[in-house]
Design an enzyme around this catalytic site. Structure first.
Site, mmCIF file in Angstrom:
data_model
loop_
_atom_site.group_PDB
_atom_site.id
_atom_site.type_symbol
_atom_site.label_atom_id
_atom_site.label_comp_id
_atom_site.label_asym_id
_atom_site.label_seq_id
_atom_site.Cartn_x
_atom_site.Cartn_y
_atom_site.Cartn_z
ATOM 1 N N ASP A 59 53.298 58.739 54.705
ATOM 2 C CA ASP A 59 54.240 57.692 54.317
ATOM 3 C C ASP A 59 55.067 58.169 53.124
ATOM 4 O OD1 ASP A 59 55.297 54.932 53.791
ATOM 5 O OD2 ASP A 59 53.729 54.364 55.194
ATOM 6 N N HIS A 79 56.644 51.554 49.945
ATOM 7 C CA HIS A 79 56.153 51.355 51.305
ATOM 8 C C HIS A 79 54.795 52.013 51.527
ATOM 9 C CE1 HIS A 79 56.070 51.951 55.741
ATOM 10 N NE2 HIS A 79 56.838 50.877 55.795
ATOM 11 N N SER A 118 55.049 48.040 60.308
ATOM 12 C CA SER A 118 54.488 48.944 59.296
ATOM 13 C C SER A 118 53.280 48.328 58.616
ATOM 14 C CB SER A 118 55.542 49.272 58.225
ATOM 15 O OG SER A 118 56.481 50.197 58.691
#
Length: 601
Positions: free
Chosen positions: A3, A72, A382
């Site tokens: 990520d 994220h 996600s």
């Protein structure tokens, strides 16, 4: 976690109560910009970032280290395996103890996505990160990323690397994508990966809109502050603000759907607006997803609510509105899960006879850690993917010899098809029962997945045999997976994968199709299972034999499923299920969803 990196100081990554790092671990904690190797601990046991393409092209706009400049990667890591943090919330919303699905699992971070405000994930970086993770000795790879369009495996670096993972016994989960509700919109579809769609939770962040005529509508917002009372209300597409601020100054602006509600809110505030009502597009159905306007009174409403407000605006000489941001987190009243409108749908264009997504997991309004040690509420597949990654880690710990396919089977055959009202899980778009191309087998059930009774197992060679038998790929393309020549066995077979679900592709006029499956007993000895079926009037489903007997654990049994079309063809997806009910030796119910669809000749 492959990520955007991690914010290591977050309390979600403390290692209190964890044993020393397993001796089999081969990974490293690489030092870099504002990230020292000492920041790793018994929870965060690895952090790498040196994947050539991405970081070299983003010097000056991202930390050249495993530190997360975006948020994220930190968010997804905390969902999968974050340690318990009490009194966690985002601006007071969702207050409680935050904890990942597998709080005792270790985390290894591979930063393969770089830059901002929307990070770039170079395919070669992602593949290199996955290969390094396999070498380091991870058990699970979690991929909350994907391309905007589906690619066949030989053009998909991520899928190729994932095949290397399952060759080494590593389970790979990936997000379905956020291109829903359109059909065949999946970002990831490789049969050897477990693909996760998104479902809602029974948690709402309530914001009320009251019109001048007294009507009150429910919306959502993450704004916490004073509301606005009886101000002029205008409707606009919100494409021309900033040109003439007088259009909006001191008013409540009702906006048609814009791709970025937070950006729209900021621009409106700069234009002098007092508040905003943001209307979801029609394809979002009844959902209203809150946006991050912690600085601005706003409410996000469903399309149907927006139509009612627009009717009021167009039919009233001087329309007004009040926005009451209650600041309340309401739990237990909303029907959940509902398949989120944004969650990408099947079927897969490359593998239409392999049902994707596999399952859904919570992906709407998920609280997780963000950068700079704060919490944030985010939505998307996600967020759904790391839920499954964490559950897979728990299953792997309980059953260390199980293959990635066996873990996926356990997740699939025990998934729930009912919501918290004991009604079929619905699709946000239609508010009717969701089909398997929207929700896969249903919402994951962690406790049930630990003891599934039977599993549908697969190994790397089974996937190769499947691809070789499709007559859709060249031997050179398949050799990208096998790394040997010739890649296909001498007796090529078009047999189905031993998959725990059924995606049946019929040509118009085709009447009969037979599929074979083999199940392995992972429950008790002397187990007896009997089949139960549900099917539509358009497709008759029969199973032979109807009873499976297992003398001991690890015994296998095979059965044939015949799908007999009762029509020439149909434009609808016909759904059903096969359930093996344990009659002796346990209480398991092993369920496989069915989706039947037709293509023209």
């Amino acid at each position: 976690m492959v990520d955007t990196g991690i914010w290591p100081e977050s309390e979600s990554f403390h290692d209190k109560g964890l044993d020393p790092v397993p001796s089999r671990w081969k990974g490293e904690c690489e030092s870099g910009e504002k990230f020292d190797s000492s920041m790793c601990n018994r929870k965060l046991i690895g952090a790498r970032f040196n994947f050539s393409v991405g970081y070299k092209s983003h010097v000056g706009e991202d930390f050249i280290s495993a530190r997360d400049s975006y948020g994220h990667g930190t968010h997804t890591a905390s969902i999968a395996a974050g340690s318990a943090v009490s009194e966690a919330s985002y601006n007071g919303f969702g207050n409680g103890t935050a904890m990942g699905m597998a709080p005792a699992a270790r985390l290894a971070i591979y930063k393969a996505c770089w830059g901002g405000p929307v990070p770039n994930c170079d395919d070669s970086d992602v593949a290199a990160a996955m290969e390094k993770a396999i070498q380091d000795g991870v058990d699970i790879i979690s991929l909350s990323l994907g391309s905007a369009i589906e690619n066949p495996f030989y053009m998909d670096h991520q899928a190729l690397a994932a095949f290397g993972a399952i060759e080494n016994g590593v389970f790979v989960s990936a997000s379905a994508g956020n291109e829903g509700p359109y059909s065949a919109s999946l970002s990831n579809t490789a049969p050897w990966m477990t693909i996760v769609g998104s479902g809602s939770m029974d948690r709402e962040f309530l914001s009320l809109v009251k019109l001048g005529n007294g009507e009150v509508f429910k919306g959502s917002s993450l704004y916490r502050g004073p509301g606005i009372q009886n101000l002029p209300l205008v409707y606009d597409y919100c494409s021309n603000f900033g040109v003439d601020p007088h259009l909006f100054k001191g008013k409540v602006v009702m906006c048609a759907f814009h791709s970025n509600s937070t950006k729209t809110a900021r621009l409106l505030k700069d234009a002098g607006a007092a508040g905003m009502i943001f209307v979801n597009p029609e394809f979002y159905g009844a959902q209203d997803i809150p946006m991050d306007e912690s600085y601005f009174p706003a409410s996000r409403v469903s399309f149907s609510t927006g139509e009612k407000i627009k009717t009021y605006v167009n039919g009233t000489a001087a329309p007004t509105a009040t926005i009451n941001p209650t600041g309340l987190t309401v739990v237990g009243k909303a029907t959940a899960p509902i398949v989120d409108a944004f969650s990408s749908r099947g079927p897969s264009a490359s593998y239409p006879d392999v049902l994707k997504p596999d399952v859904i997991a919570p992906g709407l309004n998920i609280l997780g850690v963000w950068k700079e040690d704060g919490f944030k509420i985010e939505s998307g597949t996600s967020m759904a993917c790391p839920h499954v990654s964490g559950i897979a880690a728990i299953i792997r710990a309980a059953h260390p010899t199980w293959s990635p396919a066996a873990i996926r089977s356990a997740l699939t055959t025990t998934a729930s098809t009912l919501d918290n009202r004991k009604e079929p899980i619905r699709d946000a778009l239609t508010l009717r029962a969701a089909d398997p191309f929207a929700m896969g087998a249903g919402q994951v059930n962690p406790r049930a997945a630990l003891e599934p009774g039977l599993v549908y197992d697969l190994g790397p060679q089974d996937y190769i045999n499947y691809l070789c038998g499709q007559n859709a790929y060249t031997k050179k393309q398949i050799a990208l997976l096998t790394h040997k020549w010739p890649p296909c066995p001498k007796s090529e077979s078009g047999a189905d994968l031993n998959y725990p679900s059924f995606s049946v592709l019929l040509k118009y006029g085709e009447r009969v199709q037979v599929k074979t499956r083999t199940v392995t007993n992972v429950g008790g000895d002397n187990a007896v299972y009997k089949v139960r079926m549900k099917s539509s009037p358009k497709v008759k489903v029969s199973v032979e034999p109807e009873t499976l007997v297992f003398n001991k654990r690890s015994d296998e049994a095979s059965f044939n499923v015949t799908f007999e079309s009762q029509v020439e063809g149909s434009e609808e997806v016909e759904v059903g299920e096969i359930m093996w009910k344990c009659m002796h030796g346990g209480t398991h119910t092993v369920r496989s969803p069915i989706a039947v669809f037709w293509i023209p000749l």
